[in-house]
Scaffold this motif. Structure first.
Motif, short mmCIF file in Angstrom:
data_model
loop_
_atom_site.label_atom_id
_atom_site.label_comp_id
_atom_site.label_asym_id
_atom_site.label_seq_id
_atom_site.Cartn_x
_atom_site.Cartn_y
_atom_site.Cartn_z
N THR A 223 -3.40 -3.13 5.19
CA THR A 223 -4.46 -2.17 5.33
C THR A 223 -5.82 -2.76 4.91
O THR A 223 -6.71 -2.30 5.59
CB THR A 223 -4.14 -1.07 4.19
N ASP A 224 -5.95 -3.41 3.86
CA ASP A 224 -7.30 -4.05 3.39
C ASP A 224 -8.01 -4.88 4.55
O ASP A 224 -9.22 -4.70 4.65
CB ASP A 224 -7.23 -4.68 1.97
N HIS B 168 0.75 -1.22 -0.10
CA HIS B 168 0.00 0.04 0.01
C HIS B 168 0.83 1.08 -0.07
O HIS B 168 0.58 2.23 0.65
CB HIS B 168 -0.85 0.05 1.08
ZN LIG Z 1 -6.51 -0.70 -0.08
#
Ligand SMILES: [Zn+2]
Length: 268
Positions: free
Chosen positions: A41-42, A33
């Motif tokens: 992050t996701d 990222h």
């Molecule tokens: Zn992301």
């Protein structure tokens, strides 16, 4: 009752199923990222969304799936990708296990916009048709589309990967994992007019696939597509609040939804 399935005892689940048959399933990705956000992050965001909705509604959250489909991000170290059929199979097996125990309404919280959607939708179509259960995907880009447009300050082309809004939520929730001074803007201007990647730009488009061999070049050897320099905590807080309010409202609708389960199978 704990928010996560795996933090409860089996008797707690038996009791929960007497009052609700709804459960959330966070699905994310471990992928680069840029230089300002962590690889997780996701997945971190999908889990935060699910736990916030649990706080607002009392809904149970299934143990999260950390990995998704992210082949082009393999251009940067640390990214882990499943094959799309693996993701489809894992999601199908998890959901079928939940249905076997009596869950009837399963809402996936997808933290990895776009790339995870084809394998997830195949899983959902199979489960829906085989069992009759309600299955859906709450993807921030779609379930918070209005706030996404209202809160965004980027130029056309600014929405892509590791950009404004996910960066803003990460700054607000997980500042200790972020490096704001490394945030960048990467809006390519030399592409064909039909190859606009920003979904907010209303234009005629050709859909293509990202190529790992060219992905570092396309993302300036940094990993960002779009603009992460307009991110801030306050924007992230409002975006997350409106996002989780929308999903909480939908969970209340699910609570009253009548579902007829036609078939239950143990994944074998
Ligand atoms: Zn992301």
């Amino acid at each position: 009752m704990k928010r996560y399935l795996h933090e409860n005892k089996w008797e707690d689940i038996e009791l929960y199923l007497k009052k609700s048959t709804t459960i959330l399933l966070p699905v994310g990705s471990v992928e680069q990222h840029g230089k300002h956000l962590p690889l997780g992050t996701d997945s971190i965001l999908a889990q935060d969304i699910a736990l916030d909705v649990a706080d607002k509604t009392g809904v149970l959250v299934a143990s999260p799936l950390w990995y998704g489909w992210a082949p082009h991000h393999m251009a940067y170290p640390g990214t882990v990708t499943l094959r799309p059929e693996t993701l489809t199979s894992v999601v199908e097996d998890v959901i079928n296990s939940l249905i076997y125990h009596g869950f009837e309404k399963i809402l996936i919280i997808n933290g990895h916009r776009e790339a995870n959607l084809p394998p997830l939708r195949i899983a959902l179509t199979r489960v829906r048709n085989n069992t009759g259960a309600f299955v859906g995907i709450a993807d921030p880009f779609y379930i918070n589309a209005v706030a996404g447009r209202e809160l965004s300050d980027v130029d056309p082309g600014g929405i892509g990967h590791a950009e404004e809004l996910e960066t803003s939520v990460m700054y607000d929730r997980h500042g200790e994992l972020c490096t704001p001074e490394a945030a960048v803007k990467n809006i390519p201007s030399d592409h064909n007019k039909y190859l606009q990647h920003d979904p907010h730009v209303l234009t005629d488009k050709i859909l293509t696939a990202s190529d790992v061999a060219h992905y570092r070049e396309a993302t300036n050897n940094i990993g960002v597509m779009g603009d992460s320099t307009t991110s801030d905590k306050e924007k992230g807080r409002e975006y997350q609040e409106r996002l989780t309010n929308n999903i909480a409202e939908f969970v209340k609708y699910l609570d009253d939804l009548e579902v007829e389960i036609r078939k239950k199978d143990i994944p074998l």
